[in-house]
Enzyme design. Sequence first.
Site, PDB file in Angstrom:
ATOM      1  N   LEU A  33       0.776  -1.262  -0.036  1.00 58.63           N
ATOM      2  CA  LEU A  33      -0.455  -0.259  -0.084  1.00 58.63           C
ATOM      3  C   LEU A  33       0.625   1.071   0.068  1.00 58.63           C
ATOM      4  O   LEU A  33       0.431   2.596   0.766  1.00 58.63           O
ATOM      5  CB  LEU A  33      -1.199   0.071   1.157  1.00 58.63           C
ATOM      6  CG  LEU A  33      -1.618  -1.049   0.933  1.00 58.63           C
ATOM      7  CD1 LEU A  33      -2.816  -1.259   2.511  1.00 58.63           C
ATOM      8  CD2 LEU A  33      -3.135  -1.472  -0.143  1.00 58.63           C
ATOM      9  N   GLY A  36      -0.693   2.625  -3.108  1.00 53.93           N
ATOM     10  CA  GLY A  36      -1.661   1.795  -3.676  1.00 53.93           C
ATOM     11  C   GLY A  36      -3.041   2.370  -2.639  1.00 53.93           C
ATOM     12  O   GLY A  36      -2.884   3.040  -2.060  1.00 53.93           O
ATOM     13  N   PHE A  73       3.320  -5.808 -10.817  1.00 48.02           N
ATOM     14  CA  PHE A  73       3.478  -4.664 -11.318  1.00 48.02           C
ATOM     15  C   PHE A  73       4.289  -4.182 -10.374  1.00 48.02           C
ATOM     16  O   PHE A  73       4.448  -2.351 -10.369  1.00 48.02           O
ATOM     17  CB  PHE A  73       1.274  -4.370 -10.575  1.00 48.02           C
ATOM     18  CG  PHE A  73       0.787  -4.353 -11.745  1.00 48.02           C
ATOM     19  CD1 PHE A  73       0.704  -4.375 -13.507  1.00 48.02           C
ATOM     20  CD2 PHE A  73      -0.424  -5.775 -11.489  1.00 48.02           C
ATOM     21  CE1 PHE A  73       0.078  -4.605 -14.043  1.00 48.02           C
ATOM     22  CE2 PHE A  73      -0.933  -6.536 -12.698  1.00 48.02           C
ATOM     23  CZ  PHE A  73      -1.388  -5.881 -13.684  1.00 48.02           C
ATOM     24  N   SER A  77       6.950   4.297  -9.836  1.00 42.60           N
ATOM     25  CA  SER A  77       7.254   4.851 -11.753  1.00 42.60           C
ATOM     26  C   SER A  77       7.345   6.399 -11.327  1.00 42.60           C
ATOM     27  O   SER A  77       6.296   6.801 -12.966  1.00 42.60           O
ATOM     28  CB  SER A  77       6.372   3.659 -11.786  1.00 42.60           C
ATOM     29  OG  SER A  77       4.669   4.155 -11.605  1.00 42.60           O
ATOM     30  N   ASN A  92      13.477  -0.226  -4.483  1.00 44.61           N
ATOM     31  CA  ASN A  92      12.791  -1.011  -4.296  1.00 44.61           C
ATOM     32  C   ASN A  92      12.351  -1.127  -5.830  1.00 44.61           C
ATOM     33  O   ASN A  92      11.517  -2.709  -5.957  1.00 44.61           O
ATOM     34  CB  ASN A  92      11.233   0.362  -4.108  1.00 44.61           C
ATOM     35  CG  ASN A  92      10.009  -0.497  -4.408  1.00 44.61           C
ATOM     36  OD1 ASN A  92       9.422  -1.078  -2.792  1.00 44.61           O
ATOM     37  ND2 ASN A  92       8.760   0.181  -4.824  1.00 44.61           N
ATOM     38  N   TYR A 141      14.388   5.675 -13.284  1.00 45.47           N
ATOM     39  CA  TYR A 141      13.284   4.564 -13.476  1.00 45.47           C
ATOM     40  C   TYR A 141      13.260   3.834 -14.756  1.00 45.47           C
ATOM     41  O   TYR A 141      13.014   2.158 -14.481  1.00 45.47           O
ATOM     42  CB  TYR A 141      11.933   5.193 -13.258  1.00 45.47           C
ATOM     43  CG  TYR A 141      10.407   4.609 -13.909  1.00 45.47           C
ATOM     44  CD1 TYR A 141      10.103   3.683 -13.645  1.00 45.47           C
ATOM     45  CD2 TYR A 141      10.285   4.339 -14.877  1.00 45.47           C
ATOM     46  CE1 TYR A 141       9.117   2.578 -13.487  1.00 45.47           C
ATOM     47  CE2 TYR A 141       8.860   3.745 -15.564  1.00 45.47           C
ATOM     48  CZ  TYR A 141       8.374   3.314 -15.069  1.00 45.47           C
ATOM     49  OH  TYR A 141       7.634   2.378 -14.947  1.00 45.47           O
ATOM     50  N   LEU A 188      -0.983  13.012 -17.612  1.00 42.76           N
ATOM     51  CA  LEU A 188      -1.070  14.067 -18.859  1.00 42.76           C
ATOM     52  C   LEU A 188      -3.208  13.986 -18.427  1.00 42.76           C
ATOM     53  O   LEU A 188      -3.703  15.146 -18.256  1.00 42.76           O
ATOM     54  CB  LEU A 188      -0.800  13.543 -20.193  1.00 42.76           C
ATOM     55  CG  LEU A 188      -1.881  15.336 -20.891  1.00 42.76           C
ATOM     56  CD1 LEU A 188      -1.382  16.675 -20.727  1.00 42.76           C
ATOM     57  CD2 LEU A 188      -0.973  15.278 -22.507  1.00 42.76           C
TER      58      LEU A 188
END
Length: 327
Positions: A33, A36, A73, A77, A92, A141, A188
Amino acid sequence: MKVLVTGGAGYIGSVTVESLLARGDDVAVLDNLATGHRAALFPGAAFHEADLLDTKRVTEILRGGGFDAVVHFAAFSLVGESVADPEKYMGNNVCGTLSLLAAMRAAGVGSIVFSSTAATYGEPAQIPITEDLPTRPTNPYGLTKLFMEQAMETYGAAYGLRSVCLRYFNAAGATARRGEHHRTETHLIPLVLQVAMGRRPHIGIFGTDYDTPDGTCVRDYIHVEDLAAAHLGALDHLGRGGDSLKCNLGNGDGYSVREVIEVCRRITGHAIPSVELPRRAGDPARLVASSQRARSVLGWNPQKADLPTIVTDAWKWHRANPDGYAD
Ligand SMILES: NC(=O)c1ccc[n+]([C@@H]2O[C@H](COP(=O)([O-])OP(=O)(O)OC[C@H]3O[C@@H](n4cnc5c(N)ncnc54)[C@H](O)[C@@H]3O)[C@@H](O)[C@H]2O)c1
């Protein structure tokens, strides 16, 4: 199929969980979390609140679950943050994924679908971008994602791990139940829709002198539901004993920043003021995917490829959830 979804409380992860449950798969989510939302979880999927870096715990979860595959996932990011604090991203994304791979190996789970990114290409040598083009990430990244793709390749050769690395272009849109809520939003479409909702005074356009038809950057937007469908296809591919592969996921249509804003104006009926700003470092002029491989190998066939549909679905979700997820 029994699937562990890491990052299933996030944007793309939660929509993929929704699709997996809808087709009757047995799903569990592993998420700490960090970015998330508890409210994005589904009661139909078991939830393990855990950190990928906790190899012992992840191994126990995998050993106890009888999983056929992992869909991975979980990562940080934010490109700008990765430039300012690369250690956070190496720690991470790289260490977290290596920990997961070690746990999978210990538990005997040999298949993984991995969230990779167009950022692995950096400034592309040609458009549309095919998977065989050189990978030269221009930020930490993208580097973490490329490194993990390479780790999976070497683990494949040494330990028989089979992986599908999906290089997403720009995820957008929503389902009726799950949508995009990043606490720090850099994408965006949600930013433009926040202007339409009166949450921001204007949208910034970074660079108006690119070598593109209207001078603004061109990107390939893909509906999050179509992205989720590609993960189901990738799991089926691995389930059939298919080989490891890397696939782009995009629609092959580029839209400029000005075009995106214009579509958002039409759909929301809001004037959406914009402000022209200097270019940001490291933003390629055009990023448009060839997804031929995903179509031919995974049988992927995007159903919501046009930008107005993507924006309409995102707008519906944002209007129904003006504050995003309650937590
Ligand atoms: N959103 C896009 O347009 C896009 C484009 C290309 C690639 N990706 C990749 O897709 C994936 C999902 O993106 P998203 O937009 O849904 O992000 P998100 O931040 O909404 O979801 C990421 C999830 O991973 C969890 N997580 C992070 N680190 C963790 C850890 N150490 N242990 C357990 N859980 C952890 C977070 O809590 C979050 O729920 C990411 O790997 C991202 O790099 C996204």
